[in-house]
Write an enzyme that holds these catalytic residues in place. Structure first.
Site, mmCIF file in Angstrom:
data_model
loop_
_atom_site.group_PDB
_atom_site.id
_atom_site.type_symbol
_atom_site.label_atom_id
_atom_site.label_comp_id
_atom_site.label_asym_id
_atom_site.label_seq_id
_atom_site.Cartn_x
_atom_site.Cartn_y
_atom_site.Cartn_z
ATOM 1 N N ARG A 1 0.830 -1.212 0.000
ATOM 2 C CA ARG A 1 0.000 0.000 0.000
ATOM 3 C C ARG A 1 0.858 1.253 0.000
ATOM 4 N NH1 ARG A 1 -2.822 -4.228 1.756
ATOM 5 N NH2 ARG A 1 -5.104 -4.202 1.864
ATOM 6 N N ASP B 1 -4.293 -15.659 6.900
ATOM 7 C CA ASP B 1 -3.017 -16.155 6.361
ATOM 8 C C ASP B 1 -2.272 -17.035 7.365
ATOM 9 O OD1 ASP B 1 -3.513 -14.804 4.015
ATOM 10 O OD2 ASP B 1 -2.271 -13.071 4.539
ATOM 11 N N LYS C 1 -6.537 -19.136 -2.028
ATOM 12 C CA LYS C 1 -5.280 -18.427 -1.751
ATOM 13 C C LYS C 1 -4.230 -18.902 -2.770
ATOM 14 C CE LYS C 1 -6.758 -15.925 1.600
ATOM 15 N NZ LYS C 1 -6.900 -14.492 1.385
ATOM 16 N N ARG D 1 -5.432 -24.046 0.284
ATOM 17 C CA ARG D 1 -4.719 -24.323 1.541
ATOM 18 C C ARG D 1 -5.423 -25.344 2.420
ATOM 19 N NH1 ARG D 1 -2.484 -18.135 2.597
ATOM 20 N NH2 ARG D 1 -0.739 -18.322 1.137
HETATM 21 C C1 S3P Z 1 -4.335 -9.018 1.908
HETATM 22 C C2 S3P Z 1 -5.588 -9.491 2.183
HETATM 23 C C3 S3P Z 1 -5.873 -10.915 2.376
HETATM 24 C C4 S3P Z 1 -4.613 -11.721 2.649
HETATM 25 C C5 S3P Z 1 -3.503 -11.370 1.708
HETATM 26 C C6 S3P Z 1 -3.149 -9.893 1.834
HETATM 27 C C7 S3P Z 1 -4.153 -7.564 1.724
HETATM 28 O O1 S3P Z 1 -6.485 -11.420 1.202
HETATM 29 O O2 S3P Z 1 -4.898 -13.093 2.558
HETATM 30 O O3 S3P Z 1 -2.345 -12.137 1.978
HETATM 31 O O4 S3P Z 1 -2.992 -7.083 1.749
HETATM 32 O O5 S3P Z 1 -5.161 -6.871 1.546
HETATM 33 P P1 S3P Z 1 -8.070 -11.309 0.941
HETATM 34 O O6 S3P Z 1 -8.408 -9.888 0.785
HETATM 35 O O7 S3P Z 1 -8.293 -12.073 -0.320
HETATM 36 O O8 S3P Z 1 -8.729 -11.927 2.132
#
Ligand code: S3P
Length: 425
Positions: free
Chosen positions: A24, A312, A339, A343
């Protein structure tokens, strides 16, 4: 790569910067005015994919290692890339960038590796299209490669069927460029790094219960960002330290954002001995040092609103449950199937190969703990979190464990095996 059973783990680890926050900071810095100075940026392959996409769109980014400088060009300063944008293995890169690209005045194609070309992109294409975006799956299978033709957007109120920060963030980023307010309501609150960081950059974003709202922005302003250590990376040492008798590990400067700290809550519910030291709530992303001491764990029922806060970490939590007394149920976690690998299936297959009593369910797993585990050949499916989880399990399994594709940990934690080895000495 081969691993064998070991004694207690002792010492300190400073885990690398948070992956979500690192992504971000580059994205928002690129569309802000002025320079964004990022410290403790995660130099993992996923975040490097994000940097490479913005370099291709004309942003000057100086990657000096610990520090990254992003010389932003403002909300409308991106240029059409000469080539396809390659997001590699990174779902965060692809889904969040799509929200920004939906509103530009050019057309782009986004793609990535084999894993990401199987992951669902309909979940962002649908709400973005409702906002007026022109986004399509080139092979019409709901997956990447995606073609995005920049368009003018309008605000919507989107009731998201999934608690996903990637979906929420794609919509909020598009909302920055829309002609009215944009709302996203989730079934449970997902990680809120986008909301926290965008408000520092000057955006008008608010949250109430499970709804996030954003107003269109004229400009964002570059910031100095200190990326906290990634709790998802710390999770492997939290689990290893708890289950390996005689262990004591101090994890330095870990992010403890309440939308990410589900692992701490669940470990405590399982009887864990965890102490938070040096808590720091001065910046938008709170941090603490986490002291982990081994102890006897018992099974737990893990489901509902805590799931997005530890999504995660579920592979390593499932592994930990194999060493806990009694039954652990993981439910409401069907998202695990989409994912970097499926998983649920991959965990059940590999834990079973090591002798664990674990059963796949529709939306999770059921684990009967304390069955003796032995080494096996583990197929990581090139999923970083699976490889790190089984490096932890190998510490307690009789004999040798071979992890195929072990180098994939570079996606989120370059240096993971070195940090683990240091604790064994
Ligand atoms: C993330 C959101 C999650 C997470 C990913 C990182 C993020 O995914 O599993 O590793 O940085 O917004 P989802 O938005 O698909 O739940």
């Amino acid at each position: 790569m081969n691993f064998s059973k070991c004694g207690p783990l002792r010492g300190e680890v400073t885990v690398p910067g948070d992956k979500s926050v690192s992504h971000r900071s580059v994205m928002f810095g690129s569309i802000a005015q002025g320079t964004t100075e990022i410290h403790n940026f995660l130099q993992g392959a996923d975040c490097l994919s994000t940097i490479s996409c913005f370099l291709k769109m004309g942003i000057d980014i100086e990657n000096k290692g610990e520090t990254v400088l992003v010389h932003g060009k403002g909300m409308h300063g991106l240029k059409k890339p000469d080539t396809i944008l390659d997001c590699g293995n990174s779902g965060t890169t692809m889904r969040l960038i799509s929200g920004i690209l939906a509103a530009q005045d050019f057309t782009v194609t986004l793609t990535g590796d084999d894993s990401i070309q199987k992951r669902p992109m309909e979940r962002i294409a649908k709400p973005l299209s409702q906002m007026g975006a022109n986004i399509r799956s080139i092979q019409e299978n709901g997956c990447a490669p995606l073609e995005i033709i920049g368009s003018s957007l309008h605000g919507i109120h989107y009731p998201s069927p999934v608690a996903s920060a990637q979906v929420k963030s794609a919509i909020l980023l598009a909302g920055l460029y829309a002609d009215g307010e944009t709302y996203v309501t989730e079934p449970y609150v997902s990680r809120d790094h986008t909301e926290r960081m965008l408000s520092c950059f000057g955006a008008d974003v608010r949250t109430e219960d499970t709804t996030a709202r954003i107003r269109p922005a004229d400009e964002l302003y570059g910031q100095k960002i200190l990326v906290p250590g990634d709790i998802s990376s710390a999770a492997y040492f939290i689990a290893a330290g708890l289950i390996l008798p005689g262990s004591e590990i101090l994890l330095r400067n870990v992010g403890i954002n309440p939308t990410r700290d589900g692992i701490l809550r669940v470990c405590r519910a399982m009887g864990a001995d965890l102490t938070l030291l040096n808590e720091n709530h001065d910046s938008k992303e709170p941090t603490a040092d986490i002291l982990v001491r081994s102890c006897c764990l018992h099974g737990a029922d893990i489901g509902g609103s805590v799931i997005p806060a530890l999504i995660d970490e579920l592979p390593v939590i499932a592994a930990m449950a194999c060493f806990a007394e009694g039954e652990t149920v993981i439910r409401d976690a069907a998202e695990l199937k989409v994912k970097e690998s499926n998983r649920i299936e991959v965990m059940v297959r590999n834990l079973t190969a090591m002798g664990a009593d674990v059963r796949e369910t529709e939306d999770g797993m059921v684990i009967q703990g304390q069955k003796p585990l032995h080494g096996a050949v583990i197929d990581s499916r090139l999923d970083h979190r699976i490889a790190m989880t089984f490096a932890v399990v190998s510490c307690l399994a009789e004999g040798e464990t071979e992890i195929m594709g072990a180098e994939c940990v570079n996606i989120s934690y370059p240096g993971f095996y070195e940090d683990l080895e240091r604790l064994k000495r």
